[in-house]
Design a protein around this motif. Sequence first.
Motif, PDB file in Angstrom:
ATOM      1  N   MET A 107       0.839  -1.192   0.000  1.00  0.00           N
ATOM      2  CA  MET A 107       0.000   0.000   0.000  1.00  0.00           C
ATOM      3  C   MET A 107       0.876   1.245   0.000  1.00  0.00           C
ATOM      4  N   ALA A 108       0.614   2.143  -0.930  1.00  0.00           N
ATOM      5  CA  ALA A 108       1.402   3.369  -1.013  1.00  0.00           C
ATOM      6  C   ALA A 108       1.183   4.221   0.224  1.00  0.00           C
ATOM      7  N   GLN A 109       2.255   4.868   0.669  1.00  0.00           N
ATOM      8  CA  GLN A 109       2.206   5.725   1.843  1.00  0.00           C
ATOM      9  C   GLN A 109       2.381   7.185   1.415  1.00  0.00           C
ATOM     10  N   ILE A 110       1.468   8.036   1.854  1.00  0.00           N
ATOM     11  CA  ILE A 110       1.465   9.444   1.471  1.00  0.00           C
ATOM     12  C   ILE A 110       1.574  10.299   2.726  1.00  0.00           C
ATOM     13  N   LEU A 111       2.536  11.198   2.760  1.00  0.00           N
ATOM     14  CA  LEU A 111       2.661  12.183   3.835  1.00  0.00           C
ATOM     15  C   LEU A 111       2.025  13.484   3.371  1.00  0.00           C
ATOM     16  N   ILE A 112       1.052  13.964   4.138  1.00  0.00           N
ATOM     17  CA  ILE A 112       0.364  15.208   3.817  1.00  0.00           C
ATOM     18  C   ILE A 112       0.644  16.213   4.928  1.00  0.00           C
ATOM     19  N   LEU A 113       1.172  17.365   4.563  1.00  0.00           N
ATOM     20  CA  LEU A 113       1.493  18.398   5.540  1.00  0.00           C
ATOM     21  C   LEU A 113       0.512  19.561   5.445  1.00  0.00           C
ATOM     22  N   ALA A 114       0.208  20.132   6.594  1.00  0.00           N
ATOM     23  CA  ALA A 114      -0.574  21.360   6.684  1.00  0.00           C
ATOM     24  C   ALA A 114       0.063  22.224   7.757  1.00  0.00           C
ATOM     25  N   ALA A 150      -5.221  20.974   8.508  1.00  0.00           N
ATOM     26  CA  ALA A 150      -5.093  19.530   8.644  1.00  0.00           C
ATOM     27  C   ALA A 150      -6.440  18.883   8.971  1.00  0.00           C
ATOM     28  N   ASP A 151      -7.210  19.515   9.858  1.00  0.00           N
ATOM     29  CA  ASP A 151      -8.470  18.922  10.310  1.00  0.00           C
ATOM     30  C   ASP A 151      -9.526  18.898   9.210  1.00  0.00           C
ATOM     31  N   ALA A 152      -9.383  19.760   8.202  1.00  0.00           N
ATOM     32  CA  ALA A 152     -10.363  19.797   7.115  1.00  0.00           C
ATOM     33  C   ALA A 152     -10.257  18.584   6.201  1.00  0.00           C
ATOM     34  N   LEU A 153      -9.147  17.884   6.253  1.00  0.00           N
ATOM     35  CA  LEU A 153      -8.897  16.747   5.372  1.00  0.00           C
ATOM     36  C   LEU A 153      -9.380  15.472   6.048  1.00  0.00           C
ATOM     37  N   PHE A 154     -10.336  14.755   5.415  1.00  0.00           N
ATOM     38  CA  PHE A 154     -10.928  13.557   6.013  1.00  0.00           C
ATOM     39  C   PHE A 154     -11.309  13.834   7.477  1.00  0.00           C
ATOM     40  N   ALA A 155     -12.105  14.855   7.669  1.00  0.00           N
ATOM     41  CA  ALA A 155     -12.439  15.361   9.002  1.00  0.00           C
ATOM     42  C   ALA A 155     -12.967  14.266   9.918  1.00  0.00           C
ATOM     43  N   PHE A 159       4.090  16.850  15.839  1.00  0.00           N
ATOM     44  CA  PHE A 159       3.398  17.234  14.618  1.00  0.00           C
ATOM     45  C   PHE A 159       1.939  16.761  14.556  1.00  0.00           C
ATOM     46  N   ALA A 160       1.423  16.241  15.662  1.00  0.00           N
ATOM     47  CA  ALA A 160       0.016  15.836  15.730  1.00  0.00           C
ATOM     48  C   ALA A 160      -0.390  15.037  14.492  1.00  0.00           C
ATOM     49  N   VAL A 161       0.341  13.972  14.210  1.00  0.00           N
ATOM     50  CA  VAL A 161       0.114  13.193  12.994  1.00  0.00           C
ATOM     51  C   VAL A 161      -1.150  12.341  13.149  1.00  0.00           C
ATOM     52  N   ARG A 162      -2.051  12.484  12.187  1.00  0.00           N
ATOM     53  CA  ARG A 162      -3.267  11.675  12.139  1.00  0.00           C
ATOM     54  C   ARG A 162      -3.096  10.643  11.025  1.00  0.00           C
ATOM     55  N   ARG A 163      -3.296   9.380  11.371  1.00  0.00           N
ATOM     56  CA  ARG A 163      -3.072   8.289  10.420  1.00  0.00           C
ATOM     57  C   ARG A 163      -4.386   7.604  10.090  1.00  0.00           C
ATOM     58  N   LEU A 164      -4.566   7.305   8.814  1.00  0.00           N
ATOM     59  CA  LEU A 164      -5.758   6.608   8.364  1.00  0.00           C
ATOM     60  C   LEU A 164      -5.493   5.961   7.016  1.00  0.00           C
ATOM     61  N   ALA A 177      -0.650   9.811   6.266  1.00  0.00           N
ATOM     62  CA  ALA A 177      -0.204  10.457   7.498  1.00  0.00           C
ATOM     63  C   ALA A 177      -0.395  11.953   7.292  1.00  0.00           C
ATOM     64  N   ILE A 178      -1.296  12.554   8.064  1.00  0.00           N
ATOM     65  CA  ILE A 178      -1.613  13.980   7.937  1.00  0.00           C
ATOM     66  C   ILE A 178      -0.977  14.697   9.121  1.00  0.00           C
ATOM     67  N   ALA A 179       0.000  15.542   8.850  1.00  0.00           N
ATOM     68  CA  ALA A 179       0.790  16.179   9.900  1.00  0.00           C
ATOM     69  C   ALA A 179       0.555  17.679   9.923  1.00  0.00           C
ATOM     70  N   THR A 180       0.448  18.233  11.118  1.00  0.00           N
ATOM     71  CA  THR A 180       0.375  19.688  11.301  1.00  0.00           C
ATOM     72  C   THR A 180       1.783  20.174  11.607  1.00  0.00           C
ATOM     73  N   CYS A 181       2.435  20.766  10.609  1.00  0.00           N
ATOM     74  CA  CYS A 181       3.856  21.074  10.735  1.00  0.00           C
ATOM     75  C   CYS A 181       4.131  22.371  11.477  1.00  0.00           C
TER      76      CYS A 181
END
Length: 216
Positions: free
Chosen positions: A1-8, A14-19, A29-34, A42-46
């Motif tokens: 499975m491909a892994q994608i790091l998304i930064l905000a 960050a919270d607007a993405l897949f809320a 970095f308060a990383v949220r994983r799903l 991995a959605i990170a608040t940088c």
Amino acid sequence: MAQILILAALPEEADALFAGEGTKDEGPFAVRRLEAQGLALAIATCGLGKVNAALCAGALAGGADMLLMTGTCGSLGAAPGAYWIAEALQHDYGANQPGLFRRYRAGDWPIGEAGEAHFTAMADPGLGLPHARIASGDSFVACPDAAADLAALGATLVDMEVGAVAQVAWRLGKPWAAIKAVTDEANDASAGDFHANLVRAARAAAGEIERLLERL
């Protein structure tokens, strides 16, 4: 499975993405994983600024196949809406010369002839968004004169992070992309406009990032 790091940069972005989805790690970095659309996200608040963005990207990108950035930006003449960031540069990297600040691509030796200053994103998979060049730097631009200087670089948007994420991706040899939505016009009303439009613009960018992920 491909892994994608998304930064905000900001929690609102960050919270607007897949809320409300995923689980959040403890850490700086308060990383949220799903998992979504067959991808491990991995959605990170940088945090704000180039150092925070580069630190977060460098710390978390090791296992990622791609780096993405979502969030908001100022306009340098661009219409309101969300944009595919085709090119990113760091407008505060270069050489101070008499009567001139000469810009170089971040990380290049800032002496001699300056080539192209920007980093190029991955190919647009056909989202239909307008393309833009963004100028990133460690200052919030709220001045028409400063905005005009950046527009002279061919930039139509301004922010404080994408150029740094692009540099990290280039150094690590990973593809990158960013989608940003406009909050303000980089003028003397920008502080108020930014706060008034932050949530709306963050949701607009996040919606386009979710469309992008469907195409990966």
